[in-house]
Design a protein around this motif. Structure first.
Motif, PDB file in Angstrom:
ATOM      1  N   GLY B 224       0.785  -1.229   0.000  1.00 27.87           N
ATOM      2  CA  GLY B 224       0.000   0.000   0.000  1.00 27.87           C
ATOM      3  C   GLY B 224       0.817   1.280   0.000  1.00 27.87           C
ATOM      4  N   VAL B 225       2.152   1.149   0.068  1.00 27.36           N
ATOM      5  CA  VAL B 225       2.986   2.345  -0.085  1.00 27.36           C
ATOM      6  C   VAL B 225       3.027   2.770  -1.559  1.00 27.36           C
ATOM      7  N   THR B 226       2.676   1.846  -2.459  1.00 27.44           N
ATOM      8  CA  THR B 226       2.668   2.151  -3.902  1.00 27.44           C
ATOM      9  C   THR B 226       1.842   3.402  -4.229  1.00 27.44           C
ATOM     10  N   PRO B 227       0.578   3.506  -3.788  1.00 30.97           N
ATOM     11  CA  PRO B 227      -0.182   4.734  -4.104  1.00 30.97           C
ATOM     12  C   PRO B 227       0.450   5.987  -3.480  1.00 30.97           C
ATOM     13  N   GLN B 228       1.136   5.828  -2.348  1.00 30.05           N
ATOM     14  CA  GLN B 228       1.809   6.999  -1.759  1.00 30.05           C
ATOM     15  C   GLN B 228       2.930   7.496  -2.673  1.00 30.05           C
ATOM     16  N   MET B 229       3.664   6.553  -3.297  1.00 24.89           N
ATOM     17  CA  MET B 229       4.698   6.939  -4.272  1.00 24.89           C
ATOM     18  C   MET B 229       4.049   7.680  -5.444  1.00 24.89           C
ATOM     19  N   ALA B 230       2.915   7.159  -5.916  1.00 25.24           N
ATOM     20  CA  ALA B 230       2.217   7.792  -7.051  1.00 25.24           C
ATOM     21  C   ALA B 230       1.752   9.199  -6.668  1.00 25.24           C
ATOM     22  N   LEU B 231       1.311   9.371  -5.432  1.00 24.56           N
ATOM     23  CA  LEU B 231       0.890  10.695  -4.960  1.00 24.56           C
ATOM     24  C   LEU B 231       2.088  11.648  -4.909  1.00 24.56           C
ATOM     25  N   LYS B 232       3.241  11.115  -4.483  1.00 25.84           N
ATOM     26  CA  LYS B 232       4.450  11.958  -4.444  1.00 25.84           C
ATOM     27  C   LYS B 232       4.853  12.406  -5.837  1.00 25.84           C
ATOM     28  N   ASN B 233       4.723  11.492  -6.812  1.00 26.32           N
ATOM     29  CA  ASN B 233       5.060  11.849  -8.199  1.00 26.32           C
ATOM     30  C   ASN B 233       4.087  12.875  -8.760  1.00 26.32           C
ATOM     31  N   ALA B 234       2.797  12.712  -8.418  1.00 28.02           N
ATOM     32  CA  ALA B 234       1.757  13.555  -9.033  1.00 28.02           C
ATOM     33  C   ALA B 234       1.743  14.962  -8.444  1.00 28.02           C
ATOM     34  N   LYS B 235       2.156  15.083  -7.168  1.00 29.96           N
ATOM     35  CA  LYS B 235       2.169  16.394  -6.500  1.00 29.96           C
ATOM     36  C   LYS B 235       0.865  17.162  -6.651  1.00 29.96           C
ATOM     37  N   PRO B 236      -0.266  16.593  -6.271  1.00 28.29           N
ATOM     38  CA  PRO B 236      -1.523  17.354  -6.354  1.00 28.29           C
ATOM     39  C   PRO B 236      -1.489  18.518  -5.352  1.00 28.29           C
ATOM     40  N   PRO B 237      -2.257  19.588  -5.643  1.00 26.11           N
ATOM     41  CA  PRO B 237      -2.234  20.765  -4.761  1.00 26.11           C
ATOM     42  C   PRO B 237      -2.484  20.417  -3.290  1.00 26.11           C
ATOM     43  N   LEU B 238      -3.399  19.466  -3.052  1.00 25.17           N
ATOM     44  CA  LEU B 238      -3.708  19.082  -1.669  1.00 25.17           C
ATOM     45  C   LEU B 238      -4.011  17.597  -1.607  1.00 25.17           C
ATOM     46  N   VAL B 239      -3.386  16.895  -0.669  1.00 23.75           N
ATOM     47  CA  VAL B 239      -3.779  15.525  -0.375  1.00 23.75           C
ATOM     48  C   VAL B 239      -3.571  15.295   1.114  1.00 23.75           C
ATOM     49  N   ILE B 240      -4.507  14.572   1.715  1.00 24.83           N
ATOM     50  CA  ILE B 240      -4.413  14.231   3.138  1.00 24.83           C
ATOM     51  C   ILE B 240      -4.326  12.716   3.240  1.00 24.83           C
TER      52      ILE B 240
END
Lengths: 260, 260
Positions: B224-240
């Protein structure tokens, strides 16, 4: 016409050489229901499908504006490779068209949804009758009192397809179809139609009336007309679908789909 | 503290009586990774999860602005019932907070994603060692050379967790975990770490180094760390997200999850 491959079929469709229903057109290959929506409504619809996997099994979804389904037809072009499209505005059918090149903007998302026709060959192979094929009719379909789980603007009743068979075969039919998760899987109900809100089994809501022989029970599967009902309820500003019977032919074999 | 029910745990968290990791807090209940995004990015993320079911198995998704996960905790409030949250802006950690009441606007969508901790009890019951539990360590995790399927702004490598075990038990472990589709399912790889791009099994990317005994093989599961890596790559304005280890406790039992 005799086609050697799925891409050859796509080409024939694009060139206007095939404007007929696709039933039996590519034996062994999965055919899919098509729903095309702007991204604004696409999140709600994807969530609706996720929450209602049985009636709305997703085979593939494109990125916005991408015309090729990455899994089901990476070399297809969804703007040209469906034999006939329906364009709905605010829930009303506006027109039927042969291609959607002008409507398919950067914002449009294509959903491919599985169809129970995919598992019928497996039933026949096991010696289980598929009556509507035997009788050369459309499958009988009914609106039930089973409510789908709403998501955003989408909601509505589950629609089911029905295949009658000797009672002793129903359990086997359930086991054969259960693995076809992307083609509605196992039955949602076996037996008494009233239990799922069907008052008269001989009065269908879609398709053609059933032929039921003595000693047979009705077996009900979730049906891909369910998302169409949800689309009618939601009345999005624009939605494009295939015309009934004019499906998108994927490069996924039925055997591959069974294992997904 | 001794809790009698999951809602009692949620209440204790909301009242500030539990600000610790949740490991072992509610035996038998599924714990979930939390990702909260504005609707603008939610379609891409839902599609990313759909396309990468093994590393990103979705347990539940809320409608925009709804604070209660309809399946995993219809009486929970995701704004208060996670012991610690992380707020990221454009890919950078801004702060850790105890609640997100002010950030959870009408536009926010909550995703709950499964975790391989869910199937560990089933392995232990079958007599298969779960080394990091025996040694009271965090599970070893590695970035692989397996690329996930991108969707919109999301992409990145698959991260895996690893559990070493006697070679003879690996097949059984695969069979036990395969039905846990919503907790990463069966292994993605058994044996040679180099085959999936891991150069040194003793050098982890997340968690703690492994303890591998003679005759044991490494068994790798999607993580489940996989989606966290994808979030880091995507850099959306806000994520919690939840803070690592401070998971959301659902009312879905592990046995119920196994059957989903």
């Amino acid at each position: 016409m005799n086609f050697k491959s799925v891409p050859e079929i796509w080409a024939a469709i694009q060139q206007g050489q095939w404007r007929k229903p696709t039933s039996g057109l590519a034996p062994g290959y999965t055919q899919a229901n098509v729903v095309i929506l702007p991204k604004k409504e696409a999140f709600d619809f994807l969530l609706y499908c996720y929450r209602n996997e049985k009636p709305c099994p997703i085979i593939d979804v494109t990125d916005p504006g991408q015309p090729s389904p990455p899994v089901a037809g990476p070399h297809a072009d969804i703007r040209y490779h469906v034999p006939r499209y329906r364009v709905y505005r605010h829930g009303e059918l506006e027109k039927e068209v042969d291609d959607i090149a002008e409507l398919y903007t950067d914002d449009m998302v294509t959903f491919l949804i599985g169809c129970s026709f995919t598992f019928e060959e497996a039933l026949i192979q096991a010696g289980i009758p598929v009556r509507h094929i035997e009788e050369n009719r459309n499958v009988p379909m009914y609106i039930t009192n089973i409510q789908t789980t709403p998501a955003g603007i989408f909601s509505g009743p589950m629609v089911v397809s029905m295949r009658p068979m000797p009672e002793a075969m129903a359990q086997q039919a359930a086991e054969i179809t259960a693995p076809f998760r992307k083609a509605h899987g196992g039955p949602v109900h076996i037996g008494d139609p009233a239990a799922i809100g069907i008052k008269d089994i001989h009065r269908v809501d879609f398709g053609e009336p059933p032929v039921i022989r003595e000693g047979e029970v009705p077996v009900f599967w979730a049906c891909g007309v369910t998302p169409q009902m949800a689309l009618k309820n939601a009345k999005p500003p624009l939605v494009i679908t295939h015309s009934p019977g004019y499906m998108f032919i994927t490069t996924i074999t039925e055997e591959e789909l069974r294992r997904q």
